[in-house]
Scaffold this active site. Structure first.
Site, PDB file in Angstrom:
ATOM      1  N   HIS A 123       0.818  -1.227   0.000  1.00  0.00           N
ATOM      2  CA  HIS A 123       0.000   0.000   0.000  1.00  0.00           C
ATOM      3  C   HIS A 123       0.849   1.273   0.000  1.00  0.00           C
ATOM      4  O   HIS A 123       0.329   2.359  -0.259  1.00  0.00           O
ATOM      5  CB  HIS A 123      -0.911   0.048   1.235  1.00  0.00           C
ATOM      6  CG  HIS A 123      -1.966  -1.016   1.246  1.00  0.00           C
ATOM      7  ND1 HIS A 123      -2.862  -1.187   0.219  1.00  0.00           N
ATOM      8  CD2 HIS A 123      -2.255  -1.983   2.167  1.00  0.00           C
ATOM      9  CE1 HIS A 123      -3.679  -2.214   0.508  1.00  0.00           C
ATOM     10  NE2 HIS A 123      -3.316  -2.714   1.675  1.00  0.00           N
ATOM     11  N   ASP A 160      -2.524 -10.836  -2.229  1.00  0.00           N
ATOM     12  CA  ASP A 160      -3.055 -10.307  -0.968  1.00  0.00           C
ATOM     13  C   ASP A 160      -4.542  -9.972  -1.140  1.00  0.00           C
ATOM     14  O   ASP A 160      -4.999  -9.657  -2.238  1.00  0.00           O
ATOM     15  CB  ASP A 160      -2.275  -9.050  -0.568  1.00  0.00           C
ATOM     16  CG  ASP A 160      -2.640  -8.532   0.814  1.00  0.00           C
ATOM     17  OD1 ASP A 160      -1.966  -8.911   1.783  1.00  0.00           O
ATOM     18  OD2 ASP A 160      -3.616  -7.750   0.932  1.00  0.00           O
ATOM     19  N   HIS A 162      -6.050  -7.396  -0.319  1.00  0.00           N
ATOM     20  CA  HIS A 162      -6.253  -5.991  -0.681  1.00  0.00           C
ATOM     21  C   HIS A 162      -5.509  -5.638  -1.965  1.00  0.00           C
ATOM     22  O   HIS A 162      -4.483  -6.241  -2.279  1.00  0.00           O
ATOM     23  CB  HIS A 162      -5.743  -5.092   0.450  1.00  0.00           C
ATOM     24  CG  HIS A 162      -6.372  -5.393   1.774  1.00  0.00           C
ATOM     25  ND1 HIS A 162      -5.796  -6.248   2.699  1.00  0.00           N
ATOM     26  CD2 HIS A 162      -7.534  -4.976   2.317  1.00  0.00           C
ATOM     27  CE1 HIS A 162      -6.583  -6.330   3.767  1.00  0.00           C
ATOM     28  NE2 HIS A 162      -7.648  -5.572   3.568  1.00  0.00           N
ATOM     29  N   ASP A 247      -4.132 -12.907   4.094  1.00  0.00           N
ATOM     30  CA  ASP A 247      -5.451 -12.435   4.526  1.00  0.00           C
ATOM     31  C   ASP A 247      -6.559 -12.913   3.592  1.00  0.00           C
ATOM     32  O   ASP A 247      -7.737 -12.623   3.821  1.00  0.00           O
ATOM     33  CB  ASP A 247      -5.483 -10.901   4.700  1.00  0.00           C
ATOM     34  CG  ASP A 247      -4.689 -10.141   3.665  1.00  0.00           C
ATOM     35  OD1 ASP A 247      -4.247 -10.753   2.676  1.00  0.00           O
ATOM     36  OD2 ASP A 247      -4.506  -8.916   3.832  1.00  0.00           O
TER      37      ASP A 247
END
Ligand SMILES: [Zn+2]
Length: 346
Positions: A123, A160, A162, A247
Site C-alpha cells: 500500500h 493479498d 487488498h 489475509d
C-alpha cells in the site's frame, strides 16, 4: 535445492500497539514454525537494511526523511499506520531483506525465496504510508532487479486480499513491470478496478482482478492458470515477484475469502511453473498481510513445501470447472484484458 528464507527477530521491533492486527506476533508465529517444526530444509538469508538510494527508486526524498525522523518516537501516519520508535529500522530491514533474497536467487545460491518480513509494503506510495505499510518492499525489489541486475521485465503477482495501490501507482505508466493483482472488492483501499489497465507506455501492464468475497482455492487457481498464465507466457518475465498476503485465508479477520493452506501451495506451484517457463525458475515471495495466526502459519508452511518441489516436476492437477458466478464476474475484466493479451479460455 533449498529455498531461501528471510526471517529475523528484529522484525518484531516494529509495534503499532497491542490492539493492532499487524502485530509482531505474526513473525513470532513464523519464527516458531521454522525453529520448532520446519516444514522443509531451507537456507536462511541474513537481512540487511535497505540504503537510502534503494528506497529512493520508489519513494520521494522528503518522505524517506519523514520516516527517518520518526525514529525513537511514536508518530501516527494514518488511522491505522503508526510509526513507532523502531519502525524506521525495521522497515529498512524488511525492504533490504527482500533485496538480499533477490540477490541470492540471481547468484544461484537458492532457486527461489520467501521473505517473511514486516512491516508489509504494497500500500505504500511514493510519499505516503498507509494500510500498515511504510516502504513498498515489492516495488523496490522490482527496481533492484531492473537497475542492479539489468533485467528487462519483471512480473509482480499480488494475491493479498487488498489491492496494492502503491505498487500499481509505481509502475502504472511502464511496460517493464507488469503488475497483476487479485483482490477482494469492494474493500480497502478502494482502488483496483479492472478498467485501471495501465497508461501510456504501461497500457495493458496493470491487470486488476477484483473479486467479490467468498472465493476459494479453485477460483484463485482458475484465475492464475487461465488468465495469469497466458499473460505471463506473452510477457515473458525474467523474474516473478509475489506480494504474498495470507489475509485471503479462510478465517482471516479482515477478509471474506476462503483459501486453504493446500490452496496456497497450489498457487505457489502454479507460479513456479510460470517462472520455469519464462524466468529460469526465478521466483521470490514477500509477506504482505495475513492476520489469523493459525492460517498464516499453515499457509506459509504449504508455500515453503511447494517451493522445494523439484524443477519441472510440477504435476498439473485437473482444474475444476469455472463456477458460473466467477465466470460472470470475470466477463467485464476479461473484455478489458483482451485488448492487449491473448487469453483463450471461454
Ligand atoms: Zn492485505
Amino acid at each position: 535445492m533449498k529455498p531461501g528464507v528471510v526471517i529475523d527477530r528484529r522484525y518484531l521491533d516494529h509495534d503499532m500497539g497491542g490492539w493492532h492486527v499487524e502485530s509482531p506476533a505474526r513473525i513470532e508465529t513464523l519464527l516458531r514454525l521454522l525453529e520448532e517444526d520446519p516444514p522443509v530444509p531451507y537456507r536462511a538469508i541474513e537481512p540487511r537494511p535497505a540504503a537510502d538510494e534503494e528506497l529512493g527508486w520508489v519513494h520521494e526524498r522528503g518522505y524517506i526523511d519523514l520516516i527517518r525522523s520518526t525514529s525513537g518516537k511514536t508518530v501516527p501516519l494514518d488511522a491505522d499506520t503508526i510509526a513507532g520508535p523502531k519502525t524506521w529500522e525495521t522497515a529498512l530491514l524488511a525492504a533490504g531483506g527482500f533485496l538480499e533474497s533477490l540477490d541470492r536467487v540471481m547468484d544461484g545460491t537458492v532457486p527461489n525465496a520467501f521473505s517473511l518480513v514486516r512491516p508489509p509494503g504494497h500500500h505504500a506510495e511514493a510519499s505516503r504510508a498507509m494500510g500498515f505499510c511504510f516502504f513498498n518492499n515489492v516495488a523496490i525489489g522490482a527496481e533492484h532487479l531492473l537497475r542492479r541486475h539489468g533485467l528487462g521485465r519483471v512480473l509482480i503477482v499480488d494475491w493479498d486480499l487488498h489491492h496494492g495501490n502503491g505498487t500499481e501507482r509505481t509502475f502504472y505508466e511502464r511496460s517493464d513491470v507488469l503488475y497483476f493483482s487479485v483482490h477482494q472488492s469492494p474493500l480497502y483501499p478502494g482502488t483496483g478496478a479492472a478498467r485501471f489497465f495501465g497508461h501510456a507506455e504501461g497500457h495493458g501492464y496493470n491487470i486488476n482482478v477484483p473479486l467479490l468475497s467468498g472465493k476459494g482455492d479453485a477460483d484463485y487457481l482458475q484465475i492464475f492458470e487461465k488468465i495469469l498464465a497466458p499473460v505471463a507466457a506473452q510477457f515473458r518475465p525474467e523474474f516473478i515477484l509475489v506480494s504474498a498476503g495470507f489475509d485471503v485465508a479462510a478465517g482471516d479477520p479482515l477478509g471474506g475469502m476462503a483459501v486453504t493452506p493446500a490452496g496456497f501451495g497450489r498457487l505457489t506451484a502454479s507460479l513456479m511453473a510460470m517462472a520455469e517457463a519464462a524466468a529460469k525458475g526465478r521466483l521470490a515471495l514477500v509477506l504482505e498481510g495475513g492476520y489469523d495466526l493459525q492460517a498464516l502459519r499453515a499457509g506459509v508452511r504449504e508455500v515453503l513445501k511447494a517451493l522445494t518441489a523439484k524443477r519441472g516436476s510440477l504435476v498439473k492437477k485437473e482444474l475444476p470447472a469455472l463456477s458460473a458466478s466467477l465466470r460472470l464476474e470475470l466477463e467485464e475484466p476479461l473484455r478489458i484484458f483482451r485488448r492487449k493479451w491473448d487469453i483463450p479460455f471461454a
